[in-house]
Design a protein around this motif. Structure first.
Motif, PDB file in Angstrom:
ATOM      1  N   THR A 180       0.840  -1.363  -0.073  1.00 31.25           N
ATOM      2  CA  THR A 180      -0.104  -0.081   0.068  1.00 31.25           C
ATOM      3  C   THR A 180       0.855   1.320  -0.051  1.00 31.25           C
ATOM      4  OG1 THR A 180      -1.608  -1.297   1.187  1.00 31.25           O
ATOM      5  CG2 THR A 180      -2.051   1.086   1.224  1.00 31.25           C
ATOM      6  N   GLN A 181       1.743   1.150   0.734  1.00 34.56           N
ATOM      7  CA  GLN A 181       2.712   2.476   1.075  1.00 34.56           C
ATOM      8  C   GLN A 181       3.624   2.744  -0.443  1.00 34.56           C
ATOM      9  OE1 GLN A 181       5.425   2.406   4.363  1.00 34.56           O
ATOM     10  NE2 GLN A 181       4.009   2.064   5.679  1.00 34.56           N
ATOM     11  N   TRP A 182       3.897   1.571  -0.765  1.00 37.50           N
ATOM     12  CA  TRP A 182       4.384   1.692  -2.282  1.00 37.50           C
ATOM     13  C   TRP A 182       3.751   2.307  -3.276  1.00 37.50           C
ATOM     14  CZ3 TRP A 182       5.192  -0.309  -7.365  1.00 37.50           C
ATOM     15  CH2 TRP A 182       6.261  -0.003  -7.968  1.00 37.50           C
ATOM     16  N   LEU A 183       2.595   1.543  -3.549  1.00 38.37           N
ATOM     17  CA  LEU A 183       1.541   2.312  -4.619  1.00 38.37           C
ATOM     18  C   LEU A 183       1.239   3.943  -4.202  1.00 38.37           C
ATOM     19  CD1 LEU A 183      -0.905  -0.708  -4.780  1.00 38.37           C
ATOM     20  CD2 LEU A 183       0.854  -0.121  -6.473  1.00 38.37           C
ATOM     21  N   GLU A 184       1.079   4.158  -2.965  1.00 40.31           N
ATOM     22  CA  GLU A 184       0.798   5.430  -2.435  1.00 40.31           C
ATOM     23  C   GLU A 184       1.699   6.186  -3.187  1.00 40.31           C
ATOM     24  OE1 GLU A 184       0.102   5.510   1.643  1.00 40.31           O
ATOM     25  OE2 GLU A 184      -2.084   5.112   1.240  1.00 40.31           O
ATOM     26  N   LYS A 185       3.173   5.790  -2.938  1.00 39.71           N
ATOM     27  CA  LYS A 185       4.142   6.778  -3.207  1.00 39.71           C
ATOM     28  C   LYS A 185       4.141   6.896  -4.619  1.00 39.71           C
ATOM     29  CE  LYS A 185       7.752   5.024  -0.828  1.00 39.71           C
ATOM     30  NZ  LYS A 185       9.056   4.410  -0.903  1.00 39.71           N
ATOM     31  N   LYS A 186       3.699   5.909  -5.577  1.00 35.30           N
ATOM     32  CA  LYS A 186       3.518   6.015  -6.964  1.00 35.30           C
ATOM     33  C   LYS A 186       2.174   6.801  -7.387  1.00 35.30           C
ATOM     34  CE  LYS A 186       7.157   3.369  -8.085  1.00 35.30           C
ATOM     35  NZ  LYS A 186       8.246   3.916  -8.909  1.00 35.30           N
ATOM     36  N   GLY A 187       1.552   7.439  -6.424  1.00 37.27           N
ATOM     37  CA  GLY A 187       0.411   8.058  -6.838  1.00 37.27           C
ATOM     38  C   GLY A 187      -0.850   7.384  -6.952  1.00 37.27           C
ATOM     39  N   ARG A 220      -4.558   1.067  -1.106  1.00 38.82           N
ATOM     40  CA  ARG A 220      -4.939  -0.255  -0.162  1.00 38.82           C
ATOM     41  C   ARG A 220      -5.715  -1.189  -0.662  1.00 38.82           C
ATOM     42  NH1 ARG A 220      -3.148  -1.142   4.933  1.00 38.82           N
ATOM     43  NH2 ARG A 220      -3.989  -2.754   6.150  1.00 38.82           N
ATOM     44  N   ARG A 221      -6.834  -0.506  -1.302  1.00 41.52           N
ATOM     45  CA  ARG A 221      -7.783  -1.343  -1.857  1.00 41.52           C
ATOM     46  C   ARG A 221      -7.061  -2.474  -3.021  1.00 41.52           C
ATOM     47  NH1 ARG A 221     -11.464  -1.946  -6.178  1.00 41.52           N
ATOM     48  NH2 ARG A 221     -10.521  -0.262  -7.068  1.00 41.52           N
ATOM     49  N   LEU A 266      -6.969  -6.359  -3.271  1.00 46.32           N
ATOM     50  CA  LEU A 266      -7.130  -7.080  -4.604  1.00 46.32           C
ATOM     51  C   LEU A 266      -6.109  -7.998  -5.253  1.00 46.32           C
ATOM     52  CD1 LEU A 266      -9.505  -4.349  -6.343  1.00 46.32           C
ATOM     53  CD2 LEU A 266     -10.364  -6.323  -5.348  1.00 46.32           C
ATOM     54  N   LEU A 267      -4.798  -7.403  -5.187  1.00 45.59           N
ATOM     55  CA  LEU A 267      -3.834  -7.926  -5.814  1.00 45.59           C
ATOM     56  C   LEU A 267      -3.382  -9.238  -4.875  1.00 45.59           C
ATOM     57  CD1 LEU A 267      -1.518  -5.462  -7.168  1.00 45.59           C
ATOM     58  CD2 LEU A 267      -2.889  -6.913  -8.517  1.00 45.59           C
ATOM     59  N   ILE A 268      -3.419  -9.124  -3.521  1.00 50.05           N
ATOM     60  CA  ILE A 268      -3.285 -10.199  -2.664  1.00 50.05           C
ATOM     61  C   ILE A 268      -4.414 -11.131  -2.823  1.00 50.05           C
ATOM     62  CG2 ILE A 268      -2.855 -11.097  -0.184  1.00 50.05           C
ATOM     63  CD1 ILE A 268      -1.724  -8.424   0.420  1.00 50.05           C
ATOM     64  N   LEU A 300      -9.254 -12.673   3.576  1.00 49.88           N
ATOM     65  CA  LEU A 300      -7.771 -11.837   3.648  1.00 49.88           C
ATOM     66  C   LEU A 300      -7.613 -11.551   5.156  1.00 49.88           C
ATOM     67  CD1 LEU A 300      -5.446 -10.639   2.078  1.00 49.88           C
ATOM     68  CD2 LEU A 300      -6.839  -8.731   1.960  1.00 49.88           C
ATOM     69  N   TYR A 301      -9.001 -10.831   5.609  1.00 51.71           N
ATOM     70  CA  TYR A 301      -8.793 -10.315   6.783  1.00 51.71           C
ATOM     71  C   TYR A 301      -8.696 -11.210   8.170  1.00 51.71           C
ATOM     72  CZ  TYR A 301      -9.955  -5.463   5.043  1.00 51.71           C
ATOM     73  OH  TYR A 301     -10.020  -4.624   4.540  1.00 51.71           O
TER      74      TYR A 301
END
Ligand code: GLN
Length: 303
Positions: free
Chosen positions: A12-19, A24-25, A29-31, A42-43
């Motif tokens: 999530t953090q990595w995707l956030e950095k990529k804008g 998180r969603r 989904l990927l996991i 998942l939860y």
């Protein structure tokens, strides 16, 4: 090794950095896709350890997502009108607003089905032993520019055997995807046609639905990088976005039965031009329904 929760947080953090919006969603989904589990599962498994057999493909997908590959292409599927459709680069990724077009089309079709000639003769006054009324004539529906087939296939599935749906598209690639979707969903009342708008259409229809390319070419520089993954052919409609829709309107009138209707999807700021074109072409009862965001999005007209 990493736990699911660590993987989720890190990704999530990595995707956030990529804008990436909804980082998180996207990561959830990927996991879920990688582990073939539901979001609820998942939860309940946050502490489960993942080894490289899962982490390596996840990292690859994460990288692609960060570079702008749409999440739907990474998952390979999209939910549309409660069904799962295959989606890939052969056709436009189905958009949520198009579900609203399908709702409109179902309503129009149901009204037609409840009027002659699509229902059988009225029930006799004295009960006699006859078959229940059957549909004498099938309602003919055309999905013009069907892409992945979500509109036509959903209509065929929702409306069932009283309708006969033709899915037409200029792209054989898109049609191959639409055929796969029809087979996966086990839908029988759909046929396919390769056609440049109406170039190879000889029939007439009672209802024609079209989500044609309508994005103005001038919008291209500002569009999200994800849209680069949709075929240009499915997205862009020339300078003002209306090139294809204009030709459609001039040709469609030759392919409509008496009292037939059309329902379209168009872009923002296009409704008054499209309504005028429909009037000039001889349509009546023209109106444009707004989408959930309040944009006049779905012109409907009768011929
Ligand atoms: N609604 C889509 C978009 O703006 C365009 C779909 C289309 O051109 N038919 O991304």
């Amino acid at each position: 090794m990493k736990t699911i929760l660590e993987t989720l947080d890190g990704g999530t953090q990595w995707l956030e950095k990529k804008g990436i919006e909804d980082a998180r969603r996207n990561m959830q989904l990927l996991i879920c896709h990688q582990l073939d589990i539901s979001k609820i599962q998942l939860y309940t498994r946050f502490d489960q350890l993942l080894d490289e057999t899962h982490l390596t493909p996840l990292r690859e997908k994460l990288k692609l997502r960060g570079e702008g590959t749409p999440i739907q292409h990474l998952l390979g599927t999209v939910e549309f009108f409660r069904r799962e459709f295959k989606t890939d680069k052969r056709a436009l990724i189905p958009r949520p607003e198009t579900e609203e077009l399908v709702e409109i089309a179902i309503e129009l079709a149901n009204k037609k089905l409840s009027h002659p000639p699509f229902i059988g003769p009225p029930a006799p006054l004295t009960p006699i032993e006859t078959e229940p009324p059957t549909h004498k004539t099938k309602l003919k529906i055309l999905d013009m520019g069907c892409g992945s087939g979500v509109i036509g296939i959903t209509l065929a599935a929702e409306l069932g055997m009283p309708v006969e749906v033709t899915c037409a598209d200029i792209s054989d690639e898109a049609l191959s995807l639409a055929k796969e979707n029809t087979e996966l969903l086990g839908i029988k009342n759909v046929t396919f046609l390769t056609s440049n708008l109406f170039s190879r259409v000889d029939s007439k229809y009672d209802l024609i639905i079209a989500n044609l390319p309508y994005v103005p070419e001038t919008d291209r520089p500002e569009l999200a990088p994800e849209l680069d993954h949709d075929p240009d052919l499915a997205l862009y409609g020339g300078h003002d976005g209306l090139d294809i829709i204009k030709i459609f309107i001039t040709q469609v009138t030759n392919h409509l039965n008496k009292d037939a209707q059309i329902a379209l999807e168009i872009g923002i700021h296009q409704s008054s031009t499209v309504e005028n074109l429909l009037k000039l072409a001889g349509f009546s009862d023209i109106s444009t329904t707004q989408d959930l965001a309040g944009i006049p999005r779905f012109p409907i007209a009768k011929f």
